[in-house]
Enzyme design. Structure first.
Site, short mmCIF file in Angstrom:
data_model
loop_
_atom_site.label_atom_id
_atom_site.label_comp_id
_atom_site.label_asym_id
_atom_site.label_seq_id
_atom_site.Cartn_x
_atom_site.Cartn_y
_atom_site.Cartn_z
N SER A 37 -27.43 -11.79 -16.24
CA SER A 37 -26.10 -11.85 -16.86
C SER A 37 -26.19 -12.05 -18.35
CB SER A 37 -25.30 -13.05 -16.33
OG SER A 37 -24.99 -12.89 -15.00
N HIS A 68 -22.62 -7.14 -16.45
CA HIS A 68 -23.73 -6.39 -15.87
C HIS A 68 -23.40 -4.91 -15.99
CE1 HIS A 68 -25.91 -9.63 -13.77
NE2 HIS A 68 -24.75 -10.22 -13.81
N HIS A 90 -26.01 -8.15 -6.62
CA HIS A 90 -26.07 -9.52 -6.11
C HIS A 90 -25.62 -9.57 -4.66
CE1 HIS A 90 -25.55 -10.06 -10.50
NE2 HIS A 90 -26.39 -11.06 -10.31
N TYR A 92 -23.87 -11.92 -3.56
CA TYR A 92 -22.48 -12.42 -3.54
C TYR A 92 -21.46 -11.30 -3.70
CZ TYR A 92 -22.80 -12.48 -8.72
OH TYR A 92 -22.98 -12.15 -10.02
N GLU A 93 -21.92 -10.11 -4.08
CA GLU A 93 -21.00 -8.96 -4.12
C GLU A 93 -20.82 -8.36 -2.73
OE1 GLU A 93 -21.65 -6.35 -7.86
OE2 GLU A 93 -23.50 -7.52 -7.66
N ALA A 120 -29.50 -15.89 -15.69
CA ALA A 120 -28.76 -17.01 -16.27
C ALA A 120 -28.72 -18.09 -15.20
CB ALA A 120 -27.35 -16.57 -16.63
N MET A 217 -28.03 -17.54 -8.89
CA MET A 217 -27.61 -16.74 -7.72
C MET A 217 -28.39 -15.43 -7.62
SD MET A 217 -23.54 -17.20 -8.38
CE MET A 217 -22.83 -18.78 -8.88
N SER A 218 -29.61 -15.43 -8.07
CA SER A 218 -30.37 -14.16 -8.03
C SER A 218 -31.86 -14.44 -7.90
CB SER A 218 -30.10 -13.35 -9.31
OG SER A 218 -30.67 -14.00 -10.43
N ASN A 241 -25.71 -23.45 -19.08
CA ASN A 241 -24.77 -24.59 -18.95
C ASN A 241 -25.47 -25.72 -18.20
OD1 ASN A 241 -24.29 -22.37 -16.71
ND2 ASN A 241 -23.90 -24.35 -15.76
N HIS A 253 -17.73 -18.33 -16.21
CA HIS A 253 -18.62 -17.17 -16.35
C HIS A 253 -18.66 -16.64 -17.79
CE1 HIS A 253 -20.92 -13.63 -15.28
NE2 HIS A 253 -19.95 -12.81 -15.64
N1 HPA Z 1 -24.89 -22.30 -11.11
C1 HPA Z 1 -25.24 -21.15 -10.51
N2 HPA Z 1 -25.48 -20.03 -11.18
C2 HPA Z 1 -25.37 -20.06 -12.51
C3 HPA Z 1 -25.02 -21.22 -13.21
C4 HPA Z 1 -24.76 -22.41 -12.46
O1 HPA Z 1 -24.45 -23.50 -13.01
N3 HPA Z 1 -25.00 -20.91 -14.53
C5 HPA Z 1 -25.34 -19.60 -14.62
N4 HPA Z 1 -25.57 -19.08 -13.40
#
Ligand code: HPA
Length: 278
Positions: A37, A68, A90, A92-93, A120, A217-218, A241, A253
């Site tokens: 990302s 993306h 992903h 999650y998609e 990320a 998540m990847s 973050n 996001h």
């Molecule tokens: N959690 C999950 N996936 C992420 C995060 C997070 O805090 N930041 C960027 N991708």
């Protein structure tokens, strides 16, 4: 002779690989780089680039996530032929794990030997502020998915060893490049969840106790597939973050992408240095 599920699936990989090969104009990349990302700009660094939109690759779906894009970019980086995947599929998609990892199987079929992955991630370790770049030392698969579920494909190990998923020699090289280029580089364990909701503070406390330093998540099912196919892996997380509850800050996001854009230069310099030295 009857056609098995493995034949159908191997056929899809072959068709996708043939379409990509047909666009490479004789290039033979040995390194593939997966962009996470907000890190898509990396592809601009390639010289003599050829872009292959996913729409032109059989069995590749169109990405649905902001930040993306959806293309493979072949070109030259640090004097080496590389193939960049700009845009992930992903889970999650709604994609099955095997589809998430389809590009990795295509890379293997094209002769790629080294896979560099970026993502990320949220920082679980307290010392990881926004903008930290973390070398992935190891991972925990908490997505409860596995891309190898189903028939084993020709050329893949049924039960891949995962004791060194992120190649120790490549990690040593990454640390050396970071030192030479004076780029701060943390190192830690990435935990991969299914998403797409971010975690709760209680989940982050749990993940911390399980030994995770960063959460995303990847990446994990791509690495599993790469190891089954015999590719060496190297992974970097851009910590965008503090994970939920680490600070009172809410997760968003857009902010994830902003911070990823900010660290993209450092990450690109690291990857370039590693690719040059391969
Ligand atoms: N959690 C999950 N996936 C992420 C995060 C997070 O805090 N930041 C960027 N991708």
């Amino acid at each position: 002779m009857s056609v098995t599920a493995s034949d159908v699936w191997a056929g899809s990989v072959d068709e996708a690989a043939a379409a990509v090969r047909g666009r490479l104009e004789g290039r033979a990349p040995r390194v593939a780089i997966v962009l996470g990302s907000g890190l898509g700009e990396f592809a601009e660094r390639l010289e003599d680039a050829v872009r292959v939109p996913y729409a032109e690759v059989p069995h590749f779906p169109s990405p649905t996530v902001m930040g993306h894009s959806g293309e493979l970019v072949a070109g030259s980086l640090g004097g080496r032929s590389v193939l960049v995947q700009s845009g992930r599929f992903h889970m999650y998609e709604g994609h099955p794990a095997a589809l998430t990892a389809l590009p990795v199987r295509v890379f293997a079929r094209l002769g790629v030997e080294t896979l560099i992955l970026t993502n990320a991630a949220g920082g679980i370790r307290r010392s990881f502020g926004s903008g930290t770049v973390m070398l992935i030392a190891d991972h925990i698969n908490l997505s409860f998915r596995n891309s190898l579920f189903g028939p084993a494909l020709p050329g893949e190990t049924r039960f891949p060893d995962m004791s060194d998923p992120y190649d120790p020699a490549l990690r040593a090289l990454a640390r050396e490049v970071a030192r030479r280029r004076r780029i701060p580089l943390a190192e830690g364990v990435y935990v991969g969840l299914l998403g797409p909701s971010y975690e709760t503070p209680a989940e982050i406390r749990m993940l911390e106790r399980l030994g995770a330093d960063a959460v995303g998540m990847s990446t994990v099912v791509e690495v599993i597939t790469a190891r089954a196919a015999g590719l060496r892996c190297l992974g970097f997380s851009a910590i965008t973050n503090p994970a939920a509850g680490v600070t009172p800050h809410k997760l968003d996001h857009l902010e994830v992408m902003e911070v990823a854009y900010r660290v993209a230069g450092e990450l690109a310099a690291l990857i370039e240095g590693v690719v040059e030295a391969l």
